[in-house]
Design an enzyme around this catalytic site. Structure first.
Site, PDB file in Angstrom:
ATOM      1  N   HIS A 176      24.813  14.017  -1.036  1.00 36.22           N
ATOM      2  CA  HIS A 176      23.844  12.963  -1.333  1.00 36.22           C
ATOM      3  C   HIS A 176      24.595  11.834  -2.027  1.00 36.22           C
ATOM      4  O   HIS A 176      25.804  11.851  -2.140  1.00 36.22           O
ATOM      5  CB  HIS A 176      22.770  13.475  -2.293  1.00 36.22           C
ATOM      6  CG  HIS A 176      21.889  14.521  -1.714  1.00 36.22           C
ATOM      7  ND1 HIS A 176      20.889  14.238  -0.830  1.00 36.22           N
ATOM      8  CD2 HIS A 176      21.845  15.857  -1.903  1.00 36.22           C
ATOM      9  CE1 HIS A 176      20.262  15.351  -0.515  1.00 36.22           C
ATOM     10  NE2 HIS A 176      20.822  16.351  -1.142  1.00 36.22           N
TER      11      HIS A 176
ATOM     12  N   CYS B 109      21.941  17.429   3.922  1.00 40.39           N
ATOM     13  CA  CYS B 109      21.315  18.541   3.193  1.00 40.39           C
ATOM     14  C   CYS B 109      20.131  19.166   3.946  1.00 40.39           C
ATOM     15  O   CYS B 109      20.358  19.864   4.928  1.00 40.39           O
ATOM     16  CB  CYS B 109      20.950  18.076   1.796  1.00 40.39           C
ATOM     17  SG  CYS B 109      20.787  19.426   0.634  1.00 40.39           S
TER      18      CYS B 109
HETATM   19  N1  GLN Z   1      15.833  22.651   0.276  1.00 46.41           N
HETATM   20  C1  GLN Z   1      17.211  22.737   0.690  1.00 46.41           C
HETATM   21  C2  GLN Z   1      18.085  23.619  -0.199  1.00 46.41           C
HETATM   22  O1  GLN Z   1      17.866  23.725  -1.383  1.00 46.41           O
HETATM   23  C3  GLN Z   1      17.774  21.345   0.802  1.00 46.41           C
HETATM   24  C4  GLN Z   1      17.831  20.628  -0.517  1.00 46.41           C
HETATM   25  C5  GLN Z   1      18.209  19.181  -0.423  1.00 46.41           C
HETATM   26  O2  GLN Z   1      18.025  18.527   0.596  1.00 46.41           O
HETATM   27  N2  GLN Z   1      18.711  18.654  -1.506  1.00 46.41           N
HETATM   28  O3  GLN Z   1      19.020  24.201   0.304  1.00 46.41           O
END
Ligand code: GLN
Length: 241
Positions: A194, A93
């Site tokens: 995740h 992510c």
């Molecule tokens: N901030 C990034 C997004 O929203 C990654 C989010 C995350 O790692 N869950 O795209």
């Protein structure tokens, strides 16, 4: 690998939402189950990233920690040097977006990434991509289907030298609408999953170990628990609403 396998967990203080640190536990455990000597190194964002690791893991994070992590990784240069030495890097992510050429930061500005993957992330205009995902991993990698959980606003576009890591059957993945999920190139991988992703998908941990050891197969482990979990997630994702 002179002194066993060196597993580097990058920036647990900034990038470890949704239990991504579990990925380090799973890789470590599956290596030990195969009798490998593993040295795990957790590198906080105020420390230099060692260049001598075999496998690097980098997790997800909220928008501000993501910007701080990108700034520090650019300044430090260790992860980029490790990549040019052929290190294996698996990112999730926010970590995935940081490995690309650029992403939109918490200030709404374009933030430079490390350029280790040929991808660019923009801010999605639509609803945030949140929920369970079921995807088929690139057949070239020969791995079982991927199940996971996504939560991101960013949308990631692949350039010509990045291959899609997977194609979604259910869920959004890269969020571009083309069905791709994540990206990879040789030994550098990115995913939106995740969960932590390795706890649901130990086939990925094993793939990284095979790359690190330069072998085609590993001794089997008792994976009945993981298989039951995968079957449950596939059934849940494919059940009619
Ligand atoms: N901030 C990034 C997004 O929203 C990654 C989010 C995350 O790692 N869950 O795209």
């Amino acid at each position: 690998m002179n002194n066993g396998l060196r597993l580097v967990w990058v920036y647990p203080d900034l990038l470890s939402t949704y239990g991504d640190q579990g990925n380090a536990l799973v890789v470590e455990r599956r290596a030990r189950q195969r009798g490998l000597d593993v040295q795990r190194v957790d590198v906080r964002s105020d420390q230099p990233v060692p260049t001598s690791g075999d496998i690097y893991l980098i997790g997800g994070g909220e928008d501000r920690p993501q910007r701080l992590a990108a700034e520090r990784l650019r300044r430090d240069g260790g992860l980029s040097r490790a990549a040019s030495n052929g290190a294996i890097i698996f990112s999730v992510c926010a970590g995935y977006q940081i490995l690309g050429h650029e992403f939109i930061n918490d200030l709404g500005e374009r933030e430079q990434g490390l350029g280790l993957l040929d991808v660019i992330s923009t801010r999605g205009e639509g609803a945030r991509c949140v929920g369970d995902v079921l995807a088929d991993i690139d057949p070239q990698l020969g791995l079982e289907p991927l199940t996971g959980f996504e939560n991101h606003q960013g949308v990631t576009h692949l350039g010509p030298t990045a291959r899609p890591f997977a194609r979604v059957r259910y869920g959004r993945g890269n969020g571009t609408g083309d069905g791709t999920e994540g990206a990879y190139n040789d030994t550098v991988f990115g995913t939106y999953m995740h969960g932590p992703v390795m706890a649901r998908n130990p086939q990925i941990a094993d793939h990284l170990l095979k790359l690190a050891l330069d072998v085609n197969a590993l001794p089997p482990t008792d994976d009945r628990w993981y298989e039951a979990l995968r079957a449950e997630r596939i059934a849940a994702a494919t059940q009619p609403a």
